[in-house]
Design a protein around this motif. Structure first.
Motif, PDB file in Angstrom:
ATOM      1  N   SER A 501       0.847  -1.192   0.000  1.00 20.00           N
ATOM      2  CA  SER A 501       0.000   0.000   0.000  1.00 20.00           C
ATOM      3  C   SER A 501       0.880   1.238   0.000  1.00 20.00           C
ATOM      4  N   CYS A 502       0.715   2.078  -1.014  1.00 18.72           N
ATOM      5  CA  CYS A 502       1.424   3.359  -1.096  1.00 18.72           C
ATOM      6  C   CYS A 502       0.395   4.475  -0.904  1.00 18.72           C
ATOM      7  N   ARG A 503       0.608   5.326   0.107  1.00 19.13           N
ATOM      8  CA  ARG A 503      -0.382   6.341   0.444  1.00 19.13           C
ATOM      9  C   ARG A 503       0.294   7.696   0.561  1.00 19.13           C
ATOM     10  N   THR A 504      -0.396   8.710   0.105  1.00 23.24           N
ATOM     11  CA  THR A 504       0.093  10.079   0.269  1.00 23.24           C
ATOM     12  C   THR A 504      -0.886  10.835   1.154  1.00 23.24           C
ATOM     13  N   ASP A 505      -0.347  11.645   2.063  1.00 20.12           N
ATOM     14  CA  ASP A 505      -1.206  12.404   2.966  1.00 20.12           C
ATOM     15  C   ASP A 505      -1.452  13.801   2.391  1.00 20.12           C
ATOM     16  N   ARG A 506      -2.108  14.622   3.188  1.00 18.71           N
ATOM     17  CA  ARG A 506      -2.474  15.964   2.719  1.00 18.71           C
ATOM     18  C   ARG A 506      -1.262  16.856   2.504  1.00 18.71           C
ATOM     19  N   PHE A 507      -0.100  16.452   3.008  1.00 20.05           N
ATOM     20  CA  PHE A 507       1.122  17.222   2.793  1.00 20.05           C
ATOM     21  C   PHE A 507       1.959  16.634   1.651  1.00 20.05           C
ATOM     22  N   ASN A 508       1.353  15.679   0.890  1.00 23.25           N
ATOM     23  CA  ASN A 508       1.997  15.014  -0.233  1.00 23.25           C
ATOM     24  C   ASN A 508       3.209  14.191   0.199  1.00 23.25           C
ATOM     25  N   ARG A 509       3.190  13.715   1.440  1.00 20.36           N
ATOM     26  CA  ARG A 509       4.228  12.795   1.906  1.00 20.36           C
ATOM     27  C   ARG A 509       3.738  11.375   1.669  1.00 20.36           C
ATOM     28  N   MET A 510       4.580  10.572   1.067  1.00 22.20           N
ATOM     29  CA  MET A 510       4.186   9.194   0.785  1.00 22.20           C
ATOM     30  C   MET A 510       4.726   8.268   1.873  1.00 22.20           C
ATOM     31  N   SER A 511       3.887   7.336   2.279  1.00 18.69           N
ATOM     32  CA  SER A 511       4.319   6.257   3.168  1.00 18.69           C
ATOM     33  C   SER A 511       3.920   4.941   2.520  1.00 18.69           C
ATOM     34  N   ILE A 512       4.759   3.929   2.708  1.00 13.88           N
ATOM     35  CA  ILE A 512       4.550   2.624   2.082  1.00 13.88           C
ATOM     36  C   ILE A 512       4.437   1.581   3.186  1.00 13.88           C
ATOM     37  N   GLU A 513       3.397   0.781   3.114  1.00 14.51           N
ATOM     38  CA  GLU A 513       3.215  -0.334   4.044  1.00 14.51           C
ATOM     39  C   GLU A 513       3.230  -1.624   3.242  1.00 14.51           C
ATOM     40  N   ILE A 514       4.082  -2.563   3.663  1.00 13.16           N
ATOM     41  CA  ILE A 514       4.273  -3.815   2.933  1.00 13.16           C
ATOM     42  C   ILE A 514       4.060  -4.981   3.900  1.00 13.16           C
ATOM     43  N   ILE A 515       3.240  -5.944   3.486  1.00 19.09           N
ATOM     44  CA  ILE A 515       3.063  -7.176   4.243  1.00 19.09           C
ATOM     45  C   ILE A 515       3.636  -8.316   3.401  1.00 19.09           C
ATOM     46  N   ILE A 579      23.311  -8.883  34.260  1.00 15.62           N
ATOM     47  CA  ILE A 579      21.925  -8.522  33.944  1.00 15.62           C
ATOM     48  C   ILE A 579      21.618  -7.132  34.472  1.00 15.62           C
ATOM     49  N   CYS A 580      21.061  -6.288  33.604  1.00 11.65           N
ATOM     50  CA  CYS A 580      20.679  -4.933  33.985  1.00 11.65           C
ATOM     51  C   CYS A 580      19.155  -4.844  34.050  1.00 11.65           C
ATOM     52  N   GLY A 581      18.646  -4.188  35.084  1.00 14.44           N
ATOM     53  CA  GLY A 581      17.208  -4.038  35.248  1.00 14.44           C
ATOM     54  C   GLY A 581      16.596  -3.015  34.319  1.00 14.44           C
ATOM     55  N   ASP A 582      17.411  -2.243  33.614  1.00  7.59           N
ATOM     56  CA  ASP A 582      16.905  -1.249  32.654  1.00  7.59           C
ATOM     57  C   ASP A 582      16.937  -1.839  31.244  1.00  7.59           C
ATOM     58  N   SER A 583      15.945  -1.476  30.456  1.00 14.20           N
ATOM     59  CA  SER A 583      15.929  -1.849  29.036  1.00 14.20           C
ATOM     60  C   SER A 583      15.675  -0.598  28.206  1.00 14.20           C
ATOM     61  N   TRP A 584      16.202  -0.572  26.980  1.00 18.85           N
ATOM     62  CA  TRP A 584      16.034   0.604  26.127  1.00 18.85           C
ATOM     63  C   TRP A 584      15.928   0.181  24.671  1.00 18.85           C
ATOM     64  N   ASP A 585      15.394   1.072  23.875  1.00 20.35           N
ATOM     65  CA  ASP A 585      15.277   0.821  22.437  1.00 20.35           C
ATOM     66  C   ASP A 585      15.102   2.167  21.748  1.00 20.35           C
ATOM     67  N   THR A 586      15.602   2.268  20.533  1.00 22.67           N
ATOM     68  CA  THR A 586      15.350   3.445  19.696  1.00 22.67           C
ATOM     69  C   THR A 586      15.221   2.978  18.261  1.00 22.67           C
ATOM     70  N   PHE A 587      14.215   3.501  17.555  1.00 26.34           N
ATOM     71  CA  PHE A 587      13.927   3.038  16.205  1.00 26.34           C
ATOM     72  C   PHE A 587      13.062   4.073  15.498  1.00 26.34           C
ATOM     73  N   SER A 588      13.030   3.957  14.163  1.00 29.70           N
ATOM     74  CA  SER A 588      12.116   4.760  13.358  1.00 29.70           C
ATOM     75  C   SER A 588      10.827   3.983  13.191  1.00 29.70           C
ATOM     76  N   ASP A 589       9.687   4.631  13.401  1.00 26.00           N
ATOM     77  CA  ASP A 589       8.408   3.912  13.332  1.00 26.00           C
ATOM     78  C   ASP A 589       7.885   3.788  11.909  1.00 26.00           C
ATOM     79  N   GLY A 590       8.633   4.253  10.917  1.00 32.70           N
ATOM     80  CA  GLY A 590       8.195   4.143   9.531  1.00 32.70           C
ATOM     81  C   GLY A 590       7.243   5.237   9.095  1.00 32.70           C
ATOM     82  N   ASN A 591       6.880   6.125  10.002  1.00 30.63           N
ATOM     83  CA  ASN A 591       5.998   7.248   9.673  1.00 30.63           C
ATOM     84  C   ASN A 591       6.699   8.589   9.876  1.00 30.63           C
ATOM     85  N   GLY A 592       8.023   8.575   9.859  1.00 32.93           N
ATOM     86  CA  GLY A 592       8.767   9.816   9.977  1.00 32.93           C
ATOM     87  C   GLY A 592       9.054  10.228  11.409  1.00 32.93           C
ATOM     88  N   ARG A 593       8.903   9.320  12.365  1.00 36.46           N
ATOM     89  CA  ARG A 593       9.193   9.639  13.760  1.00 36.46           C
ATOM     90  C   ARG A 593      10.277   8.717  14.297  1.00 36.46           C
TER      91      ARG A 593
END
Length: 774
Positions: A501-515, A579-593
Motif C-alpha cells: 500500500s502506497c499512500r500520500t497524505d495531505r502534505f503530499n508525503r508518501m508512506s509505504i506499508e508492505i506485508i 543482567i541490567c534491570g533497565d531496558s532501552w530501544d530506539t527506532f524509526s516507526d516508519g511514519n517519519g518519527r
C-alpha cells in the motif's frame, strides 16, 4: 443419522461424504495420469514426477498410482522405468519429510523433490549406457523442467485449496495456473485426428476465452503459457510459441469490439506467425486446429467464461478507493464507539453484581449461630429474650477481627462470656468462618480486578480503532501505480509481497506499508532496497521499520525527512552484574518519527530485568506495528499485571521526535526527568506520574517541545540521578563532541563516581543528537 450439537466435534470430509472423497482421489489420479503423458522434446516426460512432488499430500498415493499408470501405458517416452523410479523416489522423499512442516512448506521443497529423482535416475542411465554429452544435457534439461513445473503445480494447488475467487489472483498466480493447465492439455496433444491435435484445439479455445474476459493481459498470459508448453512438445512446432502469444495478444486487443473480431484477429495473427515455418504440413495442420477451435468457441454460450471476469483486470479506480477509504474510516470509528459503550455496560453490570454478591461479615456470625447456638439449651435465653445483647456481642467482634484476624475469650463482653455455656465452640466457629470469609473476599476482589481489566481491554481496543481511523483520515490518496512498482522491486530482491500500500497524505508525503511472508533465509539489504524503491517512486525514502508477527512481516517506509538522529546509549548494572534491570530501544516507526524508550524494572537483578525488558519489548513491538502510544501503554500495563501473582512494576520513558519538523513529544509513566540541550542551553523536562503494573487505570503524563539541528535529547533512568541533576545539565551544556555515545558513557561514569551514599543501582543513559539529512 446423529448430528453433533456442539462446536467441539469435527469430522473429516471423508467421514461426512465418502462419495466426494473418492471423487477427489479420482481427480488426483486422472490429472497425474495426464501429466505423465505429456512429452517434451519428443521423448521426455518429466511432468508426472513433478505432480508427485507438488500435489497435496492428502492425495499422494492416488497421484503416485496415476503417474505410474501413465508411464506404463505405451508412449514415445524414453526408458519409462526411469520415470517410475523417479516417481517412487519423489513419493519417498515427501513421505519421509512430511512431518517437517517448515521444510515442506518452503517454496523450494517441491522443485527439489522433483528435480533430484529425475536428475539422479537420468544420470544412472547415462552411466549405464555411456551416453554422449548431448544426452547428458537433455537429461539435465528434463530435470530442470520437472523442478520448475513442480513449483508451478505447488502454487496452483495452494490456490485451488485456498478457495479464492479468480478476481483476487495476482499476475504471478495467474501465470502459474496457466502453465499448469497447459501441461495438462499437453498430454492431450498426442490425441490426433489426422494433423489435428485435441490438446492444441483446447489450448486455442482457452486462449480465446482468456482474451475475451481478460483483454490484452489475459490473452497474452494464456498465449505465452500455451505457446511455451506446446513449443517444447516435439520438433517442428516451435512456431507455436510466437503464434499463440501474438494471437492471444491481438485477440485481447480486439476483445472490446466483440467475439467475432477477437476470433478474426487471432486467426490472422496466428497465420502471420506461421509463415516462418518451412514445414507446410505443420502449417496446414495448425490452421485446421485454429479453424476448429474458433468455430467451437463461437458455438459455446458466452456465460461459460463468466468466472474469468476480473481475473486479469485490476483497475486503478481512484474514486472507488476514496469511497472505500471513507467507508473503512466510518466503520472503524463506529466500531470504536460501540466497544466503548460495551465497556461502560460491562463496568456498570460488574459494579451491581459486586454490590449484590460480595461476601458480608454478618454471614460469619450467622453461620456460627446456626452451627453452635441453635442446638444449645440456652438458645431461648440468648436469642429470644436477650437477642439485642447477644447480637451486639457478636457485632462488637468485627473491628477486633479486622485488626487481629482472630478472637479469644477476652474479646467478648463480660456478660456474654459469663452466660455462654459453649464459648470455646463459639470462638472456634467464629475464627474458622472468618478465615473462610477472608479467602472468599480476596477471591472476589481478584475477580473484580479481572473484570475491571477485561472492561479496560474493551476501552483499549476502542482506542486502537480510533487511532487507526485517525491515521487513515490523514491519507488523501492511494497510489496504485507506485504500489505495483514497489511490488516488482520486492520480487526482484527475493521477497514475495502479500500486500503493498502506497499512500500520500495531505502534505503530499508518501508512506509505504508492505506485508510479506516471514523473511526466513532472505538476506535483506535495507540500504539497497530503500534506494531502489526511491528510484522507482521518484521520491527519497528512509530505511524501513520492520516488525514480525505470527509468520508475517510488516515493512513500514516513509519519505526521507528533514532531520535524522544519531544515538548512543551506555549502561551500568547493579554490582557490575551481567543482567541490567533497565531496558532501552530506539527506532524509526516508519511514519517519519524517531522513537526512544527506556524502561526501568523496579528493583535490581533478574526480576527487574524481566519486568523492564518485557515492558520495553512489548511497547516497541506494538508501536512498530502501528498501534497508538496510549493503547500500547494499556496493553503493556495489563501484561505486567497478569504476568504472575507477584507485583510487577516498571517505568516507561518514551520520546517521539517528528523528523519532518522537529516536534518532540514526551510520554512518561513513573519515569524521571529528561534533559534537552537547545541552542546550547540545558532544559529539564519533568512530568510526575505513576509506573505501570500497579493500577488498571494508567495513562502517560505528556509534554511537548521541539528540536533543531545539533540539539540534544538525553533520557535517563533514576540510577543516574542519585547525585542530583545539576551536574548532568552542566555536562550536557559543555559537551562539544560529535559522537553521542561518548556523552552517554561520560554521564554513566560520572554518575557512578558521584554517588556517595554507599549504594548502587542500574544506570541507563540514552543520548540522541539531531542532524540534517544531506
Amino acid at each position: 443419522m446423529l448430528k453433533a450439537k456442539t462446536g467441539h466435534i469435527s469430522f473429516t470430509t471423508a467421514a461426512l461424504d465418502p462419495t466426494k472423497a473418492v471423487a477427489k482421489q479420482l481427480v488426483y489420479f486422472t490429472v497425474a495420469l495426464l501429466c505423465s503423458r505429456g512429452l517434451v522434446f519428443g521423448k521426455y516426460a518429466p511432468f508426472g514426477v513433478a505432480a508427485v512432488a507438488a500435489f497435496p499430500y492428502s492425495g499422494i498415493w492416488s497421484v503416485v498410482l496415476g503417474s505410474t499408470a501413465g508411464y506404463l501405458m505405451p508412449s514415445s517416452a524414453s526408458v519409462p522405468v526411469h520415470y517410475i523410479a523417479a516417481v517412487l523416489a519423489a513419493a519417498a522423499i515427501r513421505w519421509t519429510l512430511n512431518d517437517l512442516v517448515k521444510l515442506k512448506m518452503h517454496p523450494v521443497f517441491a522443485p527439489a523433490a522433483a528435480f533430484l529423482p529425475v536428475f539422479c535416475t537420468g544420470m544412472a542411465i547415462v552411466f549405464v549406457n555411456g551416453s554422449a554429452s548431448a544426452t547428458v544435457a537433455m537429461y539435465m534439461a528434463e530435470a530442470l523442467l520437472a523442478g520448475g513445473m513442480a513449483y508451478f503445480f505447488a502454487r496452483t494447488s495452494k490456490l485451488i485449496g485456498s478457495g479464492r475467487t479468480v478476481g483476487t489472483l495476482n499476475a504471478q498466480e495467474i501465470a502459474c495456473a496457466a502453465l499448469s493447465v497447459g501441461v495438462v492439455l499437453l498430454s492431450l496433444s498426442n490425441l490426433t485426428i489426422g494433423p489435428v491435435s485435441l490438446g492444441r484445439v483446447l489450448a486455442i479455445v482457452a486462449i480465446l476465452f482468456a482474451a475475451r474476459y481478460g483483454g490484452v493481459s489475459g490473452g497474452s498470459v494464456a498465449g505465452i503459457a500455451s505457446g511455451i508448453v506446446f513449443s517444447l512438445s516435439t520438433t517442428g512446432l516451435n512456431y507455436l510459441s510466437g503464434a499463440y502469444a501474438l494471437g492471444g495478444m491481438m485477440a485481447g486487443v480486439f476483445s472490446p469490439v466483440g467475439r467475432l473480431a477477437s476470433v478474426v484477429a487471432f486467426i490472422f495473427s496466428n497465420a502471420v506467425a506461421s509463415l516462418q515455418v518451412g514445414n507446410q504440413e505443420a502449417v496446414i495442420g495448425g490452421l485446421y486446429e485454429v479453424m476448429i477451435a474458433t468455430i467451437f468457441y463461437m458455438l459455446l454460450p458466452q456465460k461459460i467464461g463468466a468466472p474469468l471476469i476480473g481475473m486479469f483486470s485490476h483497475a486503478d479506480d481512484t474514486s472507488r478507493s476514496d469511497g472505500l477509504r471513507r467507508s473503512v474510516i466510518m466503520k472503524l470509528d463506529y466500531a470504536a464507539k460501540a466497544l466503548g459503550s460495551v465497556s461502560e455496560s460491562v463496568e456498570e453490570v460488574s459494579k451491581k453484581l459486586y454490590t449484590a454478591c460480595a461476601p458480608d461479615i454478618n454471614g460469619v456470625y450467622k453461620k456460627t449461630i446456626e452451627d453452635v447456638c441453635c442446638s444449645c439449651g440456652l438458645k431461648v435465653y440468648c436469642w429470644e429474650r436477650n437477642y439485642s445483647d447477644s447480637m451486639n456481642a457478636f457485632n462488637d467482634l468485627t473491628e477486633k477481627l479486622k485488626v487481629k484476624g482472630k478472637i479469644d475469650r477476652t474479646d467478648f463482653n463480660a456478660q456474654f462470656a459469663t452466660h455462654c455455656s459453649r464459648l470455646p465452640m463459639v470462638l472456634d466457629s467464629v475464627n474458622s468462618n472468618y478465615n473462610e470469609f477472608m479467602i472468599r473476599d480476596a477471591a472476589d476482589s481478584r475477580a473484580q480486578q479481572v473484570r475491571n481489566m477485561v472492561s479496560d481491554q474493551f476501552v483499549t481496543t476502542s482506542n486502537m480503532l480510533e487511532d487507526m481511523a485517525a491515521e487513515l483520515e490523514l491519507y488523501e490518496q492511494f497510489d496504485f501505480a507506485a504500489a505495483q512498482k514497489v511490488g516488482e522491486v520486492l520480487r526482484g530482491a527475493g521477497i514475495l509481497p502479500i500486500d503493498v500500500s502506497c499512500r500520500t497524505d495531505r502534505f503530499n508525503r508518501m508512506s509505504i506499508e508492505i506485508i510479506t511472508a516471514q523473511l526466513d533465509g532472505v538476506r535483506l539489504n535495507k540500504a539497497e532496497l530503500t534506494a531502489e524503491i526511491s528510484r522507482v517512486c521518484s521520491r527519497k525514502f528512509q530505511q524501513p521499520c520492520i516488525s514480525t508477527v505470527k509468520g508475517k512481516c510488516r515493512l513500514q517506509i516513509s519519505e526521507r525527512p528533514l532531520y535524522r538522529v544519531q544515538a548512543g546509549c551506555a549502561q551500568h548494572s547493579f554490582g557490575n552484574r551481567q543482567i541490567c534491570g533497565d531496558s532501552w530501544d530506539t527506532f524509526s516507526d516508519g511514519n517519519g518519527r524517531q522513537i526512544a524508550i527506556i524502561s526501568d524494572g523496579m528493583g535490581t537483578g533478574g526480576r527487574a530485568a524481566v519486568d523492564g525488558a518485557m515492558a520495553c519489548g512489548i511497547l516497541s513491538r506494538l508501536v512498530k506495528a502501528g498501534i497508538g502510544f496510549d493503547a500500547s501503554l494499556k496493553i503493556v500495563n495489563s501484561a505486567l499485571m497478569v504476568k504472575s501473582g507477584d507485583e510487577s512494576l516498571a517505568t516507561i520513558d518514551l520520546a517521539a521526535l517528528d523528523l519532518f519538523n522537529g516536534n518532540l513529544e514526551f510520554m512518561k509513566a513513573g519515569a524521571p526527568i529528561s534533559i534537552l540541550r537547545k541552542s546550547g542551553r540545558a532544559v529539564v523536562i519533568d512530568a510526575p506520574s505513576l509506573p505501570i503494573g500497579i493500577l488498571n487505570e494508567i495513562n502517560f503524563t505528556k509534554s511537548s517541545d521541539s528540536l533543531l539541528k545539533d540539539d540534544l535529547l538525553v533520557l535517563l533512568s533514576d540510577g543516574a540521578l542519585a547525585a542530583g541533576d545539576d551536574w548532568i545539565c552542566e555536562s550536557v551544556e559543555k559537551w562539544n563532541g560529535q559522537i553521542p555515545q561518548e556523552l552517554a558513557e561520560e554521564i554513566v561514569t560520572q554518575a557512578i563516581a558521584r554517588r556517595t551514599d554507599g549504594h548502587d543501582d542500574d544506570i541507563t543513559v540514552l543520548v540522541m543528537k539531531v542532524r540534517e539529512n544531506e
